[in-house]
Design a protein around this motif. Sequence first.
Motif, short mmCIF file in Angstrom:
data_model
loop_
_atom_site.label_atom_id
_atom_site.label_comp_id
_atom_site.label_asym_id
_atom_site.label_seq_id
_atom_site.Cartn_x
_atom_site.Cartn_y
_atom_site.Cartn_z
N GLU A 50 102.87 -58.52 40.93
CA GLU A 50 103.46 -59.44 39.96
C GLU A 50 102.41 -60.29 39.26
O GLU A 50 102.57 -60.67 38.11
N PHE A 51 101.31 -60.62 39.99
CA PHE A 51 100.29 -61.51 39.44
C PHE A 51 98.90 -60.88 39.58
O PHE A 51 98.64 -60.13 40.52
N TYR A 52 98.03 -61.23 38.63
CA TYR A 52 96.59 -61.09 38.81
C TYR A 52 96.07 -62.38 39.43
O TYR A 52 96.45 -63.48 39.01
N LEU A 53 95.16 -62.25 40.38
CA LEU A 53 94.44 -63.39 40.94
C LEU A 53 92.95 -63.18 40.67
O LEU A 53 92.40 -62.13 41.00
N PHE A 54 92.33 -64.18 40.06
CA PHE A 54 90.89 -64.15 39.77
C PHE A 54 90.19 -65.16 40.66
O PHE A 54 90.49 -66.36 40.58
N VAL A 65 88.92 -59.64 41.33
CA VAL A 65 90.26 -59.47 40.75
C VAL A 65 91.16 -58.86 41.81
O VAL A 65 90.85 -57.80 42.37
N TYR A 66 92.27 -59.52 42.08
CA TYR A 66 93.20 -59.11 43.12
C TYR A 66 94.62 -59.07 42.56
O TYR A 66 94.92 -59.68 41.53
N GLY A 67 95.49 -58.36 43.27
CA GLY A 67 96.91 -58.37 42.95
C GLY A 67 97.66 -59.24 43.93
O GLY A 67 97.31 -59.31 45.11
N LEU A 68 98.68 -59.90 43.44
CA LEU A 68 99.58 -60.67 44.30
C LEU A 68 101.00 -60.18 44.06
O LEU A 68 101.40 -59.96 42.92
N PRO A 69 101.75 -59.95 45.14
CA PRO A 69 101.52 -60.47 46.49
C PRO A 69 100.74 -59.57 47.44
O PRO A 69 100.57 -59.92 48.61
N SER A 70 100.25 -58.41 47.00
CA SER A 70 99.67 -57.46 47.95
C SER A 70 98.33 -57.91 48.52
O SER A 70 97.97 -57.55 49.64
N GLY A 71 97.55 -58.69 47.74
CA GLY A 71 96.19 -59.04 48.15
C GLY A 71 95.20 -57.92 47.96
O GLY A 71 94.07 -58.00 48.44
N ARG A 72 95.59 -56.86 47.23
CA ARG A 72 94.69 -55.72 47.03
C ARG A 72 93.58 -56.09 46.05
O ARG A 72 93.82 -56.73 45.03
N HIS A 73 92.38 -55.65 46.36
CA HIS A 73 91.21 -55.90 45.51
C HIS A 73 91.12 -54.80 44.47
O HIS A 73 90.98 -53.63 44.81
N PHE A 74 91.15 -55.18 43.18
CA PHE A 74 91.12 -54.20 42.10
C PHE A 74 89.73 -54.01 41.51
O PHE A 74 89.36 -52.91 41.14
N LYS A 75 88.98 -55.09 41.40
CA LYS A 75 87.72 -54.98 40.68
C LYS A 75 86.84 -56.18 41.00
O LYS A 75 87.35 -57.28 41.27
N THR A 76 85.53 -55.96 40.97
CA THR A 76 84.57 -57.05 40.93
C THR A 76 83.98 -57.06 39.52
O THR A 76 83.38 -56.07 39.09
N ILE A 77 84.20 -58.16 38.80
CA ILE A 77 83.68 -58.29 37.44
C ILE A 77 82.24 -58.78 37.51
O ILE A 77 81.95 -59.80 38.12
N SER A 78 81.33 -58.03 36.88
CA SER A 78 79.92 -58.42 36.84
C SER A 78 79.77 -59.58 35.87
O SER A 78 80.17 -59.48 34.71
N VAL A 79 79.14 -60.68 36.35
CA VAL A 79 79.01 -61.86 35.49
C VAL A 79 77.56 -62.31 35.42
O VAL A 79 76.87 -62.07 34.43
#
Length: 652
Positions: A50-54, A65-79
């Motif tokens: 339902e949500f993106y968590l940054f 970058v994670y998904g909520l409510p699952s807590g799954r890790h989608f990506k590490t953004i290079s900064v």
Amino acid sequence: MENLWFYKRFIIHLWIISIISISIGCEQQKSALSGNEAERVYVAPGTYDEFYLFTSGGFSGQMGVYGLPSGRHFKTISVFSQNPETGFGYSEETKGMLNTSYGFIPWDDAHHPQLSRTDGIPDGRFIFINGNNTPRVAKIDLKEFETTEIIEIPNSAGNHASPFVTENTEYIVASTRFSVPVPQNDVPISSYKENFKGTISFIKLDSKTEKMNLEFQIIVPGFHYDLAHAGKGASKDWAFFTSYNTEQANTLLEINASKNDKDFIAAINWKKAEQYLKEGKAKTLSSEYYHNYMDEKTHSAVSVKKTSVKVLDPKDCPDMIYYIPTPKSPHGVDVDPSGEYIVAGGKLASVIPVHSFSKLIKAIESKQFDGEVVGIPILKYDAVVAGEVQNPGLGPLHTEFDGNGYAYTSAFISSEIVKWKIGTWEVVDRTPAYYSIGHLCIPGGDSKKPFGKYVIALNKITKDRYLPTGPELTQSAQLIDISGEKMKLLLDFPTVGEPHYAQAIPASMIMDNSKKFYSIDENKHPHAVKSEKEARVERKGNIVRIYMTSGRSHFAPDNIEGIKVGDEVYFHITNLEQDWDVPHGFAIKGMNTAEILIMPGVTRTIKWEPKKVGIYPFYCSDFCSALHQEMQGYVRVSAANSSVELKYSLGN
């Protein structure tokens, strides 16, 4: 000596309480979860969170970058840090993003993500994050989930109170944690009170070009400026910054910067500052810093050196800045959805002070001052305080809001989240965090329209929550349901780096605008090739440029001869794919940089300097098809004085 003894005893007392809290937590954790928590966080295969968590990556310099409510890790953004997973900071196109006045800096300490806003509500366009160590602010485009701009902040050290945005993202605000001489100078550290200053920076986001510009800075007394939030609603023309070390100590700060009962929130009328800027009140200060951005057509960094900045001095700009006394060593400053209440989190305070914006305006109008600091009026505490939250937990740090009249504050020392009611200031619920929570996050919880539903605890210590991995354990976050009267823990999940701070937004506000690939016809990279027929190898002296294409499942050219020891070889690789989720990777034996990932329609360049004679295989490092293993080639490297002819094969 008596003061030293008192403060040491005080700190030891707090630490003992913290240890007790952790011990209690260890006993409670086995029974903390029951019922349908697994169902609440389960996201079925083929469905979306339902949500993106940054989350900030802290010492990794990146963003998670994670998904909520699952807590799954989608990506590490290079900064701010080189990333061998993607080639960011290694490829010739991205190196320029990490240029600073101190040279090429391939790392930073990233603390505070902040979403762009329209009318005070997250809009899903951009997310900003600070570089704390070498002062910088980065902008990530959420169509691409890639860093597209980084601006260095001069006259600053420890860019901590950053990068918080105004109601319509007119400005990204930032301030210095470590005061330093401005301009920098060789002075005794013991002359801190005389020579050290702070700066508060206002970075403008151009509404048309969407580029950042350091519009002006405000010179302020040499305190330590810790966190910030811009106002909203009635207070939208203001920004608020906590400060500590109003003692202006320069040694043993845990004692010497904790003596005053109250420190300050700096309240800045940025509209008034704009006015003074237009009136020519600012002085131009020579300051070297870099502005780096990605050209959207060439997909290459442009690095521009800047040499000056406009600086406003409060002595020349009355009514621009005021100090609000607030107890004690405040960390967070947070503004409720209405913009009326300004909440401070004093690390050593026994209450949570809540200041009133309307009272602040009245106090200014009636000149209810309690002295000044170098021309900055200090408002009377009783004139601006709306109330105090009693028994808020030990070490209150950060407050966010659910949009239903309640606030949630993290308490570091007592390891808990405390829920309290706005207006009555009454604590109505509390829940333990495992362990030593720093910041917390409610989706939209610092905006005019919180999306509510969850609070995420960003914990500093993991202890026994996960499988052990040696002396260092994974960083920790916890998902807590706030939809009911009582908070309820749903999930633990690990995070990238140290999650200082986070922002969350409904996925629907981002996912439909997500970039799928880049048009090859719009690729204006000077070394792009638009078809395999254009692939070639060219030599000019000891510079060799390989114009290569990638596509399922081969490179062109795939056999190259005539490369010599001592050559500088540039692989310019264009991914000809025009399909979603088909990047290609590239790596060659002996490459002392990193692999590069090339997105569909993009050109990326890696530099290779062969040191030894031999045959060097290269290959696609990102699985792309059933014949991924066959996506490879060879480079023949001959001696420096060799007469081997330069030639290549296109697979014909």
